[in-house]
Every structure is written in structure tokens, then in C-alpha cells.
Enzyme design. Structure first.
Site, PDB file in Angstrom:
ATOM      1  N   ARG A 105       0.883  -1.176   0.000  1.00 43.71           N
ATOM      2  CA  ARG A 105       0.000   0.000   0.000  1.00 43.71           C
ATOM      3  C   ARG A 105       0.911   1.214   0.000  1.00 43.71           C
ATOM      4  O   ARG A 105       1.682   1.425   0.943  1.00 43.71           O
ATOM      5  CB  ARG A 105      -0.924  -0.012   1.221  1.00 43.71           C
ATOM      6  CG  ARG A 105      -1.689   1.281   1.369  1.00 43.71           C
ATOM      7  CD  ARG A 105      -2.824   1.200   2.340  1.00 43.71           C
ATOM      8  NE  ARG A 105      -3.952   0.505   1.750  1.00 43.71           N
ATOM      9  CZ  ARG A 105      -5.223   0.642   2.147  1.00 43.71           C
ATOM     10  NH1 ARG A 105      -5.518   1.444   3.152  1.00 43.71           N
ATOM     11  NH2 ARG A 105      -6.196  -0.015   1.560  1.00 43.71           N
ATOM     12  N   HIS A 132      -6.828   0.625  -7.051  1.00 39.83           N
ATOM     13  CA  HIS A 132      -7.117  -0.249  -5.897  1.00 39.83           C
ATOM     14  C   HIS A 132      -7.722  -1.558  -6.422  1.00 39.83           C
ATOM     15  O   HIS A 132      -8.904  -1.836  -6.210  1.00 39.83           O
ATOM     16  CB  HIS A 132      -8.079   0.470  -4.942  1.00 39.83           C
ATOM     17  CG  HIS A 132      -8.119  -0.111  -3.562  1.00 39.83           C
ATOM     18  ND1 HIS A 132      -7.326  -1.164  -3.141  1.00 39.83           N
ATOM     19  CD2 HIS A 132      -8.879   0.221  -2.472  1.00 39.83           C
ATOM     20  CE1 HIS A 132      -7.589  -1.444  -1.869  1.00 39.83           C
ATOM     21  NE2 HIS A 132      -8.526  -0.619  -1.444  1.00 39.83           N
ATOM     22  N   GLN A 135      -9.793  -4.059  -4.161  1.00 41.96           N
ATOM     23  CA  GLN A 135     -11.139  -3.588  -3.862  1.00 41.96           C
ATOM     24  C   GLN A 135     -12.084  -3.949  -5.012  1.00 41.96           C
ATOM     25  O   GLN A 135     -13.220  -4.363  -4.797  1.00 41.96           O
ATOM     26  CB  GLN A 135     -11.121  -2.067  -3.645  1.00 41.96           C
ATOM     27  CG  GLN A 135     -12.460  -1.500  -3.231  1.00 41.96           C
ATOM     28  CD  GLN A 135     -12.891  -1.978  -1.850  1.00 41.96           C
ATOM     29  OE1 GLN A 135     -12.130  -1.932  -0.910  1.00 41.96           O
ATOM     30  NE2 GLN A 135     -14.123  -2.464  -1.731  1.00 41.96           N
ATOM     31  N   ASP A 228     -17.072   6.950  -2.792  1.00 36.08           N
ATOM     32  CA  ASP A 228     -15.910   6.792  -1.911  1.00 36.08           C
ATOM     33  C   ASP A 228     -15.712   8.132  -1.210  1.00 36.08           C
ATOM     34  O   ASP A 228     -16.345   9.140  -1.568  1.00 36.08           O
ATOM     35  CB  ASP A 228     -14.679   6.403  -2.761  1.00 36.08           C
ATOM     36  CG  ASP A 228     -13.446   6.087  -1.922  1.00 36.08           C
ATOM     37  OD1 ASP A 228     -13.575   5.902  -0.683  1.00 36.08           O
ATOM     38  OD2 ASP A 228     -12.348   6.022  -2.499  1.00 36.08           O
ATOM     39  N   CYS A 267     -16.306   1.477  -0.557  1.00 38.63           N
ATOM     40  CA  CYS A 267     -15.187   0.617  -0.143  1.00 38.63           C
ATOM     41  C   CYS A 267     -14.876   0.720   1.333  1.00 38.63           C
ATOM     42  O   CYS A 267     -14.247  -0.171   1.899  1.00 38.63           O
ATOM     43  CB  CYS A 267     -13.954   0.950  -0.973  1.00 38.63           C
ATOM     44  SG  CYS A 267     -13.335   2.630  -0.695  1.00 38.63           S
ATOM     45  N   ARG A 295     -13.714  -8.759   0.621  1.00 39.78           N
ATOM     46  CA  ARG A 295     -12.266  -8.556   0.480  1.00 39.78           C
ATOM     47  C   ARG A 295     -11.536  -9.848   0.852  1.00 39.78           C
ATOM     48  O   ARG A 295     -10.593 -10.260   0.183  1.00 39.78           O
ATOM     49  CB  ARG A 295     -11.788  -7.411   1.395  1.00 39.78           C
ATOM     50  CG  ARG A 295     -12.316  -6.017   1.041  1.00 39.78           C
ATOM     51  CD  ARG A 295     -11.770  -5.517  -0.294  1.00 39.78           C
ATOM     52  NE  ARG A 295     -10.318  -5.478  -0.320  1.00 39.78           N
ATOM     53  CZ  ARG A 295      -9.569  -4.471   0.127  1.00 39.78           C
ATOM     54  NH1 ARG A 295     -10.151  -3.393   0.609  1.00 39.78           N
ATOM     55  NH2 ARG A 295      -8.245  -4.510   0.052  1.00 39.78           N
TER      56      ARG A 295
END
Ligand code: CP
Ligand code: NVA
Length: 332
Positions: A105, A132, A135, A228, A267, A295
Site C-alpha cells: 500500500r 485499488h 477492492q 468513496d 469501499c 475482500r
């Protein structure tokens, strides 16, 4: 994954059939019907680098490795020689001698590309400023569960996903994922906050992708409405909120433009009252908790595809993948 591709950096590395196979496996894992060995990743290690905070990504990968019989090591940059100037390339070469895959990340997408370039083991992007992809896997799995048609609800063909708000990292990967599953996308974003141009252009070869500044038009007739945060970890400038509020907040009125049975996705983490009204995220149309749970299942499928029995053995890395899209620019 596409032949010869062992990294997941954007989502462009996955083609339609690879995406479908991963989602099938994720569904079997969730049902406890995957069969096979009890500990398929016994003796395997995932090295995880977190330049930024995480709840879902960190815990779901660590739990996922544990459930598959493997192990995960979480590394903060301050714990590593990265903090004293060791390069990402040298870090990648070192980790490749100990671990079987790297999850990273990062702030700049070019950092995850540098890790991939230096690594002889698969590199998974756990969120960069531009993409991402993990996700997206969970999001597609969730849309299948809620809206899938055909045999086993596996088809997403012809569905419409509306993205409202920031055309950010989550949005970029999700558009690529929609293109691989036949879902049309309608993005409503303020000027200057649109998704990456190459992502839209390339995805239009497979599905309809509209980009406008009109939330009501985007949400019209949608099967899925997604948003988001308006302040991402890499971009917490409070001034940017003025571009979004109040027009791009997903509230009950906006959900009313979508199909009656539309689902709401996010998310997480969410800020209630900013990008979404509490009545929507905590209401009956919200799919956010299944999305968060997925996830775990979808990443276990990814880990099995990369590291499980039958996965390609790691060896010297082939030349940099043409599928990588560095910091917004897609290499030729
Ligand atoms: N959605 C997501 O990636 O959550 P975290 O930031 O908690 O990992
Ligand atoms: N767009 C958000 C996603 C967090 C999971 C961010 O980059 O902070």
C-alpha cells in the site's frame, strides 16, 4: 491473470476469463466448497508493506493467509531500511529471497511499479494513489451476489454501475473491472476529478463508459450506486470538499433515480453526512458490509491463483509488463 502476468497493480492485468475464474473461486471459498488441500499455502509467506493506514486490506490479507495455511508479515516503512533511504528496488530484491509475494500500500503508484520491477515474486497493489485492484475484486464479487444473472448468478452483462464523486483510485480500477465483466459505467465527477483518461478510453472498447458532472443523470436507472471518500489518504486537502458538496453526496433522493432494487456500495472507510447520507449507507439498499467481507474471500482466491498448487512457479522476472499504468499514464 493474463499469460505471463504475475502482478496485480491496476486491474488491467486481469482479462475477462481470469476475472471470472477468480470470482468463481472466491464464491466457492465463501461457501466453503473450494475443495482441495486443507492448507494450500503452507510454508508460503506474504510480505506486506504499508506506507499508509489500513483496516480492511491489512486484516483481510493477514487473515486470508492464515486461513490458507500460510503466513503474512506486515511491515511499516519506519520499521524498514526504506526509512533510511534503501531503494524500493533493493527492498524488492531482498524480499524476493524470503517471501513468496509482496502486497504494498503506497502513496505514489510508481512505488508499487518499482517494487514489481525489482521483484522476482508477484506484487499486489493494496492501494496506490491511482488504483485499488483488490477492492475491485471484492466489489465485482458483491455485485454478482446481489445482481448477477444467468447460471449461478455469474453474469453481470448489461448491468449499470453509477460512480458518484471522486474519479479516484477505487474508481479507476472499478471501471477496468466493469469492462471485464460487461457492466456499463456512468461516472459523475466534478471537473478536474474525473477518472484516468486511458482507463476510460480502454474500457470503452468493451462497455459503455459515460463521464459527466451530473449525479442525477449518472444514477438514472443504475443497478449499483457507488461512491468513496472525497478526501483520500494521499489527498486530504480540506479545500477539495467544496468541489463535491453538497451536489455529489449520495442521499435518498439520488438513490431514488436508480432502479428501485439498486444497491449502494462504498469501499469504506466512510464519512456519514459527507459523501453519503447515513440513511443510505445504513439503510436497506446498502451492501457495504458484504463488500467489506468479500475482500477476504476474493483475496484468498487471488492468493491461491498466484501461489497455490498449480500456480506458475516464480523465477526470473520477465520484462516490465505492458499492462502497467504508471501514475496515470499507460505505457505503450
Ligand atoms: N477499503 C479499504 O481498502 O479499506 P482499508 O483502507 O481499511 O484497507
Ligand atoms: N480513495 C481512498 C480509498 C481508501 C480505501 C483512499 O485512497 O484513501
Amino acid at each position: 491473470m493474463r499469460a505471463g502476468t504475475r502482478d496485480l497493480l491496476t486491474f488491467a492485468e486481469l482479462d475477462a476469463s481470469g476475472t471470472s475464474r477468480l470470482l468463481d473461486l472466491a464464491a466457492r471459498l465463501k461457501r466453503g466448497a473450494a475443495g482441495g488441500k486443507k492448507a494450500p499455502l503452507a510454508g508460503r509467506t506474504l510480505a506486506m508493506i504499508f506506507q499508509k493506514p489500513s483496516t480492511r486490506t491489512r486484516v483481510s490479507f493477514e487473515v486470508g493467509m492464515h486461513q490458507l495455511g500460510g503466513h503474512a508479515v506486515a511491515l511499516a516503512p519506519g520499521d524498514m531500511q526504506l526509512s533510511r533511504g534503501e531503494t524500493l528496488g533493493d527492498t524488492a530484491r531482498t524480499l524476493s529471497r524470503y517471501a513468496d509475494a509482496v502486497l504494498a500500500r503506497v502513496f505514489a503508484h510508481s512505488d508499487v511499479e518499482a517494487l514489481a520491477a525489482g521483484s522476482s515474486i508477484p506484487v499486489i497493489n493494496g492501494l496506490s494513489d491511482a488504483f485499488h485492484p483488490c477492492q475491485t475484486l471484492a466489489d465485482l464479487m458483491t455485485v454478482r451476489e446481489k445482481k448477477g444473472s444467468g447460471r449461478g448468478g455469474r453474469s453481470l452483462e448489461g448491468l449499470k454501475l453509477a460512480w458518484i464523486g471522486d474519479g479516484n483510485n477505487v474508481c479507476n480500477s472499478l471501471i477496468l473491472g466493469c469492462a471485464r465483466t460487461g457492466m456499463d459505467v456512468s461516472v459523475a465527477a466534478p471537473k478536474g476529478f474525473e477518472p484516468l483518461e486511458w482507463v476510460v478510453r480502454e474500457s470503452r472498447e468493451a462497455v459503455r463508459v459515460d463521464v459527466s458532472a451530473d449525479p442525477a443523470a449518472a444514477a438514472g436507472g443504475a443497478d449499483v450506486v457507488a461512491t468513496d471518500t472525497f478526501k483520500s489518504i494521499h489527498n486530504e486537502d480540506a479545500g477539495r470538499l467544496a468541489a463535491f458538496l453538497p451536489r455529489y453526496r449520495v442521499g435518498r433522493r439520488l438513490m431514488g433515480k436508480a432502479k428501485k432494487d439498486a444497491v449502494f456500495m462504498h469501499c469504506l472507510p466512510a464519512t456519514r453526512g459527507r459523501e453519503v447520507e447515513a440513511a443510505v449507507i445504513d439503510g436497506p439498499q446498502s451492501a457495504v458490509w458484504d463488500e467489506a467481507e468479500n475482500r477476504l474471500h476474493s483475496q484468498k482466491a487471488l492468493l491461491l491463483a498466484l501461489l497455490g498448487p498449480g500456480a506458475p512457479r516464480c523465477g526470473p522476472r520477465r520484462p516490465a509488463s505492458a499492462a502497467r499504468g504508471g501514475n496515470g499514464k499507460r505505457p505503450a
